[in-house]
Design an enzyme around this catalytic site. Structure first.
Site, PDB file in Angstrom:
ATOM      1  CD  GLU A 118      32.288 -26.669 -39.115  1.00 56.48           C
ATOM      2  OE1 GLU A 118      33.202 -27.171 -38.984  1.00 56.48           O
ATOM      3  OE2 GLU A 118      31.418 -27.119 -39.466  1.00 56.48           O
ATOM      4  CB  SER A 119      26.697 -23.141 -36.861  1.00 54.96           C
ATOM      5  OG  SER A 119      25.462 -22.392 -36.396  1.00 54.96           O
ATOM      6  CB  ALA A 120      23.026 -26.289 -37.368  1.00 56.50           C
ATOM      7  CD  GLN A 147      33.959 -25.783 -34.690  1.00 58.34           C
ATOM      8  OE1 GLN A 147      33.529 -26.860 -34.346  1.00 58.34           O
ATOM      9  NE2 GLN A 147      34.438 -25.340 -35.688  1.00 58.34           N
TER      10      GLN A 147
END
Length: 308
Positions: A132-134, A157
């Site tokens: 997720e994200s990073a 994501q």
């Protein structure tokens, strides 16, 4: 979320040591796997989010529910590593950690798991990367930069944090005095040689937001060409299939930035299988979704073509 953790046995391992500091990786083994029956298990590698600034392995604030369900449904073992965090480290340092982690996965991890669970073997030809994200950025970088990882599919994501994605990286500005002062104060107090591997959410979230607002993320990431999307797309020989998810109201990773990233991938590397899922919601919109939700079920059909 928490209700799923009792359905796994957690194993903590060291994947490397640097300057006397152990770098940990956590493995989650589904309890549904019998301790008697011999089983060859696929691997689901999870990278935690936090803007490369905060976060910790298997932290509930970042880890969504559906990857846990996915691991259970496929009899897969989840593995999640620590990595050095910015601004004490830079992007090149983090890539070094991820490279070392993948080397460890393919050399030492199978021995460690079978030593603790003799009936289980890891199928290193069936590896997926998720984040997720990073963490999604690092999952993508694993597919771009480390062919030795043998990643079969990437699930990422809200992950378009590449310095050359224009709609993610604002121009630096001196007008945000409070935010710039917060960044400057933190940078000045860092002692040479300091390493930080784990900072639970929401610690340092103000620092993360200030980096984004002031456009100073690249200042702490560094200018290593490997951190950039264009470099990855033009130099990687074979890119794994990708599923990318994004929320429409994301205030940290704007949908427009992920749109730009996906468009670049499709334009430059049109041969790469790619599914782009857009759903209503803010950063972390998918945290409580389950595999039975229609949009995730559709994504899993795509993923299932390549993994496990």
């Amino acid at each position: 979320m928490a209700s799923l953790f009792p359905r796994f046995d957690r194993i903590t391992l060291v994947y490397k040591t640097l300057g006397g500091t152990d770098f940990l990786a956590a493995a989650l083994v589904p309890k549904s796997l019998s301790t008697e029956e011999k089983k060859s298990c696929p691997v689901l590698v999870h990278f935690h989010g936090g803007g490369l600034v905060n976060g910790s392995i298997l932290e509930p604030a970042y880890l969504c529910q559906w990857p846990l369900e996915l691991a259970e449904s496929k009899d897969a073992i989840i593995v999640s590593p620590e990595y050095r965090l910015m601004p004490e480290a830079n992007g090149a340092d983090i890539l070094e950690d991820i490279k070392d982690f993948w080397t460890w996965v393919h050399t030492t991890l199978p021995i460690a798991i079978s030593g603790l669970r003799p009936n289980l073997t890891l199928d290193l030809d069936r590896i997926a990367a998720v984040g997720e994200s990073a963490g999604g950025y690092l999952a993508m970088q694993s597919g771009f930069l480390f062919p030795e990882a043998k990643v079969r599919v990437i699930m990422a994501q809200y992950c378009a944090m590449y310095p050359d994605v224009r709609r993610y990286t604002p121009h630096a500005t001196d007008l945000l005095e409070k935010e710039n002062a917060l960044v400057d104060t933190y940078l000045k107090q860092i002692k040479p040689g300091t390493m930080r591997l784990s900072t639970p959410f929401p610690t340092m979230i103000d620092f993360v937001i200030s980096l984004l607002k002031t456009g100073r993320k690249e200042e702490v990431m560094g200018n290593d060409a490997r951190l950039r999307l264009d470099y990855c797309l033009r130099t990687t020989k074979e890119i794994p299939p990708m599923w990318i998810a994004q929320g429409t109201e994301d205030h940290i990773m704007p949908k427009e930035a992920t749109d730009e990233m996906v468009e670049k991938i499709k334009k430059i590397r049109h041969e790469v299988p790619l599914l782009y899922s857009v759903q209503p919601g803010d950063h972390g919109f998918d945290k409580d979704y389950k595999l039975c939700d229609p949009w995730l079920a559709e994504a899993m059909v795509f993923v299932g073509k390549y993994w496990p």
